[in-house]
Design a protein around this motif. Structure first.
Motif: not given
Length: 231
Positions: A199-214
């Protein structure tokens, strides 16, 4: 530990309980975490407080949890497309904390940012303001609203990498990014999972630090209101 789970039921395992507070992303039927909502229904958790812009329709989205009477309170801004919601509210079977739409969005954003309260002019002089603290700034009256947090946030995104960095697609980027930050645990269903670095870092809307499970979801993507013309 991997953030990738095999299905929605596995992602919810150990997180559901009676009386829990749940945020569910989406606007109408656009960008709703439909797989996670169905799994929450199947978990049997009761007395849920659901924070969502609306409650889906009668047989889809949060409407499924209303059908089974697992939701006891809604914190919402719009209730007009769900007859079950309307009927339960008018019969006194469902509590409703009604919010102007922008206020609801800011309450969620504030909760995710660790802001316990803020002042807004929206609702001053209406039923919305009853029982709330009033304060004047520069000759204008404002009311205080509180930030919102949830035990679990259910989020729908388009793509995720294996670290949980998220990209939303078009109008599905509605309440989902704010809710991703405001859950003590954030569960995300996506249409595609890619390797870290794709993923292009400039296009990431939510950083993974906020995500626990996918989870990788299968999505029906209903159209809430189809309109056509003859020419």
């Amino acid at each position: 530990m991997s953030k990738i789970y095999p299905d929605a039921a596995a992602a919810l395992e150990g997180l559901t309980f009676d009386g829990m507070v749940v945020m569910a992303g989406g606007f109408g039927l656009c960008g709703i975490p439909e797989n996670l909502i169905s799994a929450l229904r199947d978990s049997g958790a009761k007395d849920i407080t659901a924070i969502s812009n609306n409650a889906g329709v009668d047989d889809f989205g949060l409407g499924l949890l209303l059908q089974t009477r697992q939701i006891s309170k809604m914190i919402s801004s719009y209730v007009g497309e769900n007859a079950t919601f309307e009927r339960q509210y008018l019969n006194g079977e469902l509590q409703l904390e009604f919010n102007p739409q922008g206020t609801l969005a800011e309450r969620i954003r504030a909760g995710g940012a660790g802001i316990p309260g803020f002042y807004t002019k929206t609702g001053v002089g209406t039923l919305i303001a009853e029982g709330k603290e009033h304060k004047d700034f520069n000759g204008e009256t404002y009311i205080m609203e509180t930030g919102l947090v949830a035990d679990v946030s259910l989020v729908k995104a388009w793509k995720a990498d294996k670290e949980g960095n998220l990209i939303y697609r078009k109008t599905a980027r509605n309440f989902n990014p704010m809710m991703a930050t405001a859950g003590r645990k954030t569960l995300v269903e996506v249409e595609e999972i890619v390797e870290i670095g794709e993923l292009d870092p400039d296009n990431i809307h939510t950083p993974g630090i906020f995500v626990d499970r996918i989870i990788l979801g299968q999505h029906e993507k209903r159209i809430e209101k189809r309109t056509t013309r003859t020419a």
